[in-house]
Design a protein around this motif. Structure first.
Motif, mmCIF file in Angstrom:
data_model
loop_
_atom_site.group_PDB
_atom_site.id
_atom_site.type_symbol
_atom_site.label_atom_id
_atom_site.label_comp_id
_atom_site.label_asym_id
_atom_site.label_seq_id
_atom_site.Cartn_x
_atom_site.Cartn_y
_atom_site.Cartn_z
ATOM 1 N N SER A 183 -13.621 -32.825 -80.366
ATOM 2 C CA SER A 183 -14.442 -32.598 -79.184
ATOM 3 C C SER A 183 -14.865 -33.932 -78.593
ATOM 4 O O SER A 183 -15.466 -34.770 -79.278
ATOM 5 C CB SER A 183 -15.676 -31.773 -79.559
ATOM 6 N N LEU A 184 -14.538 -34.132 -77.330
ATOM 7 C CA LEU A 184 -14.888 -35.368 -76.640
ATOM 8 C C LEU A 184 -15.738 -35.050 -75.422
ATOM 9 O O LEU A 184 -15.517 -34.054 -74.738
ATOM 10 C CB LEU A 184 -13.623 -36.104 -76.179
ATOM 11 N N ASP A 185 -16.693 -35.908 -75.153
ATOM 12 C CA ASP A 185 -17.472 -35.831 -73.924
ATOM 13 C C ASP A 185 -16.849 -36.815 -72.946
ATOM 14 O O ASP A 185 -17.037 -38.030 -73.078
ATOM 15 C CB ASP A 185 -18.934 -36.185 -74.197
ATOM 16 N N PRO A 186 -16.057 -36.331 -71.976
ATOM 17 C CA PRO A 186 -15.353 -37.248 -71.069
ATOM 18 C C PRO A 186 -16.286 -38.194 -70.330
ATOM 19 O O PRO A 186 -15.990 -39.385 -70.189
ATOM 20 C CB PRO A 186 -14.638 -36.297 -70.096
ATOM 21 N N ASN A 187 -17.403 -37.671 -69.868
ATOM 22 C CA ASN A 187 -18.373 -38.500 -69.143
ATOM 23 C C ASN A 187 -18.844 -39.658 -70.000
ATOM 24 O O ASN A 187 -18.811 -40.828 -69.591
ATOM 25 C CB ASN A 187 -19.560 -37.624 -68.708
#
Length: 434
Positions: free
Chosen positions: A2-6
């Motif tokens: 899970s990555l937070d693109p922002n």
């Protein structure tokens, strides 16, 4: 995973900017100067968006190594890009169109280095933006005429190399003329590159190095973009006596040039952040030029290749690039080249690959903290933004055609506002494929 693109995109941007911080990139090169047992004058001059922070870094180093060094000097930077200094005066002036404050500062800088002796030394701190800030028209050319040519060039879509070929040949201080004025003093120039290819004679129009462009080149640029110059400018460019110093000319004296920070180092710093997050970085280039919307179309195509075929790397992957794109202004909207780039990128996704929009995020910014003439460093695009734009009635195509990327991303609440970063290694773009 899970990555937070922002979050990831912002951390990569922050790392890219930090890699060009003068406090980090100047000291190793300046240490011998600070420790030297020097009997002559040490005059510090400079121009560019990083000039004030570079001057502050020089003062800190000299104060620690040689408290009685007798530093003196003057640097000119963009309005709002100054910082506190003790011995080196900081003047603020206009960018990208020059003004009287920049002209007067340039005259004072030229006077400071003129008349120095062989035991004296000049430390020149040069960074992007210096072309507009260090403006001193040659005899016979008015500031108003030079401003007019500058405005036309900015709207034309000319590259930075082309614009600076013209600027150098209308200046009494750029194109190596500052170095000629400083001779016979030893000249130590420290540069922060904001130009594709890191050419020293293009950064700030090369005031401290020989010029490889010619009067003929300058005239060819104006012809190429159908710019009719004021009479004084045309006359100056026709006068062979106005040719700039060339490589090997003795008039340039003894000069050393050190590239203190480069766009490539900033891209590599961002790549390290990506790797730590489990994302494969692909550095596409630090010298990418072209129309912002055309570059955006190419970047979107490469992102689609990653998403569909795992080439040139499998997702999660981030495409990193630098350089300086251009915008041929046809509309009356707001926004710099990075807002234009990302608006065109979003339009390309919507038109050609909408099924991939939820897997792609992107960031585009100017590392100096100002995209064009607006108050933002750049803009951000994350999955879901195409749907948000449609629901809010934001016509991305219309904004793009009006050169109004700023307003589109402001409506999406995707502006990146950092304020002046006090450095400048040009554009930073990151396209994340999940």
């Amino acid at each position: 995973m899970s990555l937070d693109p922002n979050d990831l995109l912002r951390r990569m941007m922050d790392a890219a900017i930090a890699a060009a911080d003068p406090a980090q990139c100047l000291p190793p090169h300046l240490l011998p100067l600070a420790r030297a047992d020097h009997k002559g004058r040490t005059v510090v001059i400079g121009a560019g968006k990083a000039a004030a922070s570079m001057a502050s870094a020089v003062e800190s180093l000299f104060a620690a190594e040689a408290p009685d060094c007798g530093l003196e000097g003057l640097v000119v930077t963009r309005y709002g890009h100054g910082c506190a200094t003790t011995w080196i005066e900081v003047v603020e002036a206009s960018h990208p169109v020059p003004d009287v404050a920049g002209r007067d500062a340039a005259r004072r800088i030229l006077d400071l280095v003129s008349g120095l002796g062989s035991e004296d030394r000049v430390i020149a701190l040069i960074s992007g933006g210096g072309s507009a800030l260090l403006t001193l028209p040659m005899d016979g050319v008015s500031l108003e005429d030079k401003q007019a040519v500058n405005r036309d060039l900015l709207k034309s879509g000319a590259t930075i190399h082309e614009m600076n070929a013209v600027r150098k040949h209308l200046s009494a201080i750029k194109g190596g003329r500052l170095a000629a004025a400083a001779a016979p003093a030893a000249l130590h120039a420290f540069l922060i590159s904001d130009v594709p290819g890191d050419d020293p004679d293009v950064i700030a129009s090369g005031p401290t190095v020989a010029d490889t462009s010619t009067l003929a080149d300058a005239k060819a640029v104006l012809r190429k973009y159908a710019i009719t110059p004021p009479e004084s400018v045309a006359k100056a460019l026709d006068d062979a006596a106005n040719e700039t110093p060339k490589p090997g000319d003795a008039v340039l004296g003894k000069a050393e040039t050190v590239m203190a920070a480069r766009p490539q180092a900033s891209l590599e710093a961002a790549a390290e952040i990506a790797r730590a997050a489990g994302v494969t970085p692909v550095i596409l280039g630090d010298a990418i030029e072209g129309e912002s919307r055309d570059v955006a179309t190419v970047m979107a195509g490469i992102a689609a290749q990653v998403a569909r075929h795992g080439q040139p790397a499998a997702a999660p992957c981030v495409l990193l690039s630098g350089g300086e794109t251009t915008v041929t202004v046809r509309g009356d909207g707001r926004g710099g080249r990075n807002a234009e780039f990302l608006c065109a990128f979003a339009v390309t996704l919507k038109r050609r690959m909408p099924e991939l929009a939820d897997r792609i995020a992107a960031l585009a910014c100017d590392t100096d903290g100002i995209d064009g003439t607006e108050d933002n460093a750049g803009v951000l695009f994350v999955p879901g933004d195409l749907e948000r734009a449609e629901m809010a009635g934001i016509d991305l195509v219309g904004h793009l055609e009006n050169n109004d990327g700023y307003s589109a991303f402001a409506a999406l609440d995707r502006l990146i506002v950092t304020g002046p970063t006090l450095t400048n290694v040009n554009d930073f773009r990151a396209v994340l494929i999940l």
